[in-house]
Motif scaffolding. Structure first.
Motif, PDB file in Angstrom:
ATOM      1  N   ALA A   1       0.803  -1.216   0.000  1.00 12.47           N
ATOM      2  CA  ALA A   1       0.000   0.000   0.000  1.00 12.47           C
ATOM      3  C   ALA A   1       0.834   1.264   0.000  1.00 12.47           C
ATOM      4  O   ALA A   1       0.418   2.293  -0.535  1.00 12.47           O
ATOM      5  CB  ALA A   1      -0.955  -0.004   1.196  1.00 12.47           C
ATOM      6  N   GLU A   2       2.031   1.219   0.579  1.00 11.66           N
ATOM      7  CA  GLU A   2       2.863   2.415   0.670  1.00 11.66           C
ATOM      8  C   GLU A   2       3.663   2.685  -0.605  1.00 11.66           C
ATOM      9  O   GLU A   2       4.357   3.699  -0.715  1.00 11.66           O
ATOM     10  CB  GLU A   2       3.819   2.318   1.859  1.00 11.66           C
ATOM     11  CG  GLU A   2       4.806   1.162   1.798  1.00 11.66           C
ATOM     12  CD  GLU A   2       4.271  -0.122   2.403  1.00 11.66           C
ATOM     13  OE1 GLU A   2       5.086  -1.029   2.666  1.00 11.66           O
ATOM     14  OE2 GLU A   2       3.025  -0.205   2.615  1.00 11.66           O
ATOM     15  N   ASP A   3       3.586   1.786  -1.576  1.00  9.74           N
ATOM     16  CA  ASP A   3       4.342   1.989  -2.814  1.00  9.74           C
ATOM     17  C   ASP A   3       3.820   3.231  -3.544  1.00  9.74           C
ATOM     18  O   ASP A   3       2.606   3.407  -3.697  1.00  9.74           O
ATOM     19  CB  ASP A   3       4.197   0.762  -3.725  1.00  9.74           C
ATOM     20  CG  ASP A   3       5.206   0.766  -4.860  1.00  9.74           C
ATOM     21  OD1 ASP A   3       5.140   1.696  -5.683  1.00  9.74           O
ATOM     22  OD2 ASP A   3       6.040  -0.141  -4.913  1.00  9.74           O
ATOM     23  N   PRO A   4       4.706   4.119  -4.007  1.00 13.93           N
ATOM     24  CA  PRO A   4       4.277   5.349  -4.691  1.00 13.93           C
ATOM     25  C   PRO A   4       3.418   5.106  -5.927  1.00 13.93           C
ATOM     26  O   PRO A   4       2.679   6.000  -6.355  1.00 13.93           O
ATOM     27  CB  PRO A   4       5.600   6.017  -5.072  1.00 13.93           C
ATOM     28  CG  PRO A   4       6.609   5.467  -4.110  1.00 13.93           C
ATOM     29  CD  PRO A   4       6.175   4.063  -3.845  1.00 13.93           C
ATOM     30  N   VAL A   5       3.503   3.929  -6.540  1.00 17.91           N
ATOM     31  CA  VAL A   5       2.743   3.668  -7.756  1.00 17.91           C
ATOM     32  C   VAL A   5       1.239   3.774  -7.518  1.00 17.91           C
ATOM     33  O   VAL A   5       0.471   4.061  -8.438  1.00 17.91           O
ATOM     34  CB  VAL A   5       3.099   2.280  -8.341  1.00 17.91           C
ATOM     35  CG1 VAL A   5       2.517   1.162  -7.493  1.00 17.91           C
ATOM     36  CG2 VAL A   5       2.620   2.151  -9.783  1.00 17.91           C
ATOM     37  N   TRP A   6       0.802   3.585  -6.265  1.00 16.40           N
ATOM     38  CA  TRP A   6      -0.628   3.693  -5.959  1.00 16.40           C
ATOM     39  C   TRP A   6      -1.096   5.150  -5.914  1.00 16.40           C
ATOM     40  O   TRP A   6      -2.287   5.416  -6.019  1.00 16.40           O
ATOM     41  CB  TRP A   6      -0.943   3.029  -4.610  1.00 16.40           C
ATOM     42  CG  TRP A   6      -0.819   1.539  -4.628  1.00 16.40           C
ATOM     43  CD1 TRP A   6       0.174   0.789  -4.069  1.00 16.40           C
ATOM     44  CD2 TRP A   6      -1.718   0.611  -5.228  1.00 16.40           C
ATOM     45  NE1 TRP A   6      -0.052  -0.555  -4.277  1.00 16.40           N
ATOM     46  CE2 TRP A   6      -1.201  -0.687  -4.985  1.00 16.40           C
ATOM     47  CE3 TRP A   6      -2.910   0.739  -5.937  1.00 16.40           C
ATOM     48  CZ2 TRP A   6      -1.842  -1.839  -5.439  1.00 16.40           C
ATOM     49  CZ3 TRP A   6      -3.550  -0.411  -6.386  1.00 16.40           C
ATOM     50  CH2 TRP A   6      -3.021  -1.679  -6.138  1.00 16.40           C
ATOM     51  N   ALA A   7      -0.158   6.079  -5.760  1.00 18.82           N
ATOM     52  CA  ALA A   7      -0.480   7.515  -5.730  1.00 18.82           C
ATOM     53  C   ALA A   7      -1.612   7.839  -4.753  1.00 18.82           C
ATOM     54  O   ALA A   7      -2.517   8.621  -5.060  1.00 18.82           O
ATOM     55  CB  ALA A   7      -0.837   8.009  -7.133  1.00 18.82           C
ATOM     56  N   GLY A   8      -1.540   7.211  -3.575  1.00 14.89           N
ATOM     57  CA  GLY A   8      -2.538   7.485  -2.553  1.00 14.89           C
ATOM     58  C   GLY A   8      -3.796   6.648  -2.644  1.00 14.89           C
ATOM     59  O   GLY A   8      -4.651   6.717  -1.764  1.00 14.89           O
ATOM     60  N   ARG A   9      -3.922   5.832  -3.682  1.00 15.88           N
ATOM     61  CA  ARG A   9      -5.099   4.978  -3.807  1.00 15.88           C
ATOM     62  C   ARG A   9      -4.934   3.735  -2.930  1.00 15.88           C
ATOM     63  O   ARG A   9      -3.824   3.300  -2.638  1.00 15.88           O
ATOM     64  CB  ARG A   9      -5.316   4.561  -5.256  1.00 15.88           C
ATOM     65  CG  ARG A   9      -5.381   5.713  -6.249  1.00 15.88           C
ATOM     66  CD  ARG A   9      -5.570   5.192  -7.655  1.00 15.88           C
ATOM     67  NE  ARG A   9      -5.499   6.245  -8.652  1.00 15.88           N
ATOM     68  CZ  ARG A   9      -4.376   6.632  -9.269  1.00 15.88           C
ATOM     69  NH1 ARG A   9      -3.222   6.016  -8.968  1.00 15.88           N
ATOM     70  NH2 ARG A   9      -4.396   7.596 -10.152  1.00 15.88           N
ATOM     71  N   ALA A  10      -6.045   3.158  -2.563  1.00 19.03           N
ATOM     72  CA  ALA A  10      -5.997   1.941  -1.756  1.00 19.03           C
ATOM     73  C   ALA A  10      -5.824   0.717  -2.646  1.00 19.03           C
ATOM     74  O   ALA A  10      -6.433   0.650  -3.725  1.00 19.03           O
ATOM     75  CB  ALA A  10      -7.281   1.805  -0.938  1.00 19.03           C
ATOM     76  N   PRO A  11      -4.978  -0.241  -2.261  1.00 21.95           N
ATOM     77  CA  PRO A  11      -4.888  -1.489  -3.024  1.00 21.95           C
ATOM     78  C   PRO A  11      -6.276  -2.107  -3.194  1.00 21.95           C
ATOM     79  O   PRO A  11      -7.087  -2.106  -2.265  1.00 21.95           O
ATOM     80  CB  PRO A  11      -3.976  -2.361  -2.155  1.00 21.95           C
ATOM     81  CG  PRO A  11      -3.122  -1.375  -1.420  1.00 21.95           C
ATOM     82  CD  PRO A  11      -4.040  -0.217  -1.123  1.00 21.95           C
ATOM     83  N   GLY A  12      -6.562  -2.585  -4.366  1.00 23.01           N
ATOM     84  CA  GLY A  12      -7.891  -3.091  -4.670  1.00 23.01           C
ATOM     85  C   GLY A  12      -8.711  -2.093  -5.468  1.00 23.01           C
ATOM     86  O   GLY A  12      -9.702  -2.450  -6.102  1.00 23.01           O
ATOM     87  N   GLU A  13      -8.277  -0.826  -5.428  1.00 27.00           N
ATOM     88  CA  GLU A  13      -8.905   0.196  -6.267  1.00 27.00           C
ATOM     89  C   GLU A  13      -8.150   0.234  -7.582  1.00 27.00           C
ATOM     90  O   GLU A  13      -7.171   0.937  -7.742  1.00 27.00           O
ATOM     91  CB  GLU A  13      -8.850   1.565  -5.573  1.00 27.00           C
ATOM     92  CG  GLU A  13      -9.517   2.683  -6.357  1.00 27.00           C
ATOM     93  CD  GLU A  13      -9.359   4.037  -5.685  1.00 27.00           C
ATOM     94  OE1 GLU A  13      -9.665   5.049  -6.344  1.00 27.00           O
ATOM     95  OE2 GLU A  13      -8.911   4.077  -4.525  1.00 27.00           O
TER      96      GLU A  13
END
Length: 239
Positions: A39-51
């Motif tokens: 979840a803390e990986d920057p690739v998510w750009a603040g999105r929650a895993p699963g989104e």
């Protein structure tokens, strides 16, 4: 078909065991990362895993392409299905959308007068204002798109540009010499300051929403139309 860094084209398979599924729109292969990044990986750009999900891209002929990227929906062509965005574009083509059906005062076959308001409007219809819908199907998947006019930008050929998010109101003699008011759903300008022949150009932006194959999305497309307008001076008899 993929593109290399110089713009050339070369054939590639739709699927590669190591790279994943090919997306013609980006000329890249995409493979779903398993496991997904934390979840803390920057690739998510603040999105929650699963989104959405994160994919790894490899782009033949593009040294700087690819890498980890987040997608709300699987990339086009992923899993061997049809390119849903391409189907949406095909549906838009079937609609045969038009530019504005231009109404104008003064009328096209008459001469307006310097300083007198000019009114414009878009005649309503499925292909001029919407909404209108069409569908396209490939490999058993159907995408349906619905288009509605978002706004019309009117260029009066004299430097005046007016954006109207509504069709506008046809001129009525009861309006007299009052200029059109956008707050009242009217489109136009207070008038031309010089005698001459002008071209009024209406550029329509269509907002399209599409859905199908478990995905949905939005796109825009534009259409234009034109009419001439002739402006003269007021002639006073007896002077």
């Amino acid at each position: 078909m993929a593109r290399d860094g110089s713009g050339g084209q070369f054939e590639v398979p739709c699927h590669d065991e190591e790279s994943g599924w090919f997306d013609a729109s980006s000329s890249c292969y995409w493979r779903l990362l398993d496991p997904q990044p934390p979840a803390e990986d920057p690739v998510w750009a603040g999105r929650a895993p699963g989104e959405g999900a994160v994919y790894n891209g490899q782009c033949p002929g593009q040294p700087l392409g690819g890498g980890f990227r987040w997608f709300q929906n699987p990339p086009p062509g992923y899993g061997g299905g049809p390119d849903l965005e391409a189907l949406a574009e095909e549906a838009v083509t079937k609609m045969r959308l038009l530019g504005a059906d231009i109404g104008i005062a003064p009328k096209q076959d008459s001469t307006g007068t310097v300083g007198i308001p000019v009114w414009v409007w878009n005649g309503p219809g499925p292909r001029t204002t919407g909404p209108t819908s069409a569908s396209a199907t490939a490999l058993g998947v159907t995408v349906t798109a619905t288009a509605t006019v978002q706004n019309v930008v009117w260029n009066f050929g004299n430097g005046s540009i007016v954006s109207c998010p509504f069709p506008g109101t046809p001129y009525s003699p009861s309006a007299g010499l009052n200029p059109p008011s956008t707050t009242r759903g009217q489109c136009g300008i207070p008038g031309y300051s010089r005698v001459g022949e002008y071209t009024v150009t209406a550029t329509t932006t269509w907002a399209v929403h599409w859905a199908g194959g478990g995905r949905q999305g939005d796109l825009t497309t534009t259409r234009s139309s034109q009419v001439p307008v002739r402006i003269g001076e007021l002639q006073v008899v007896g002077q």
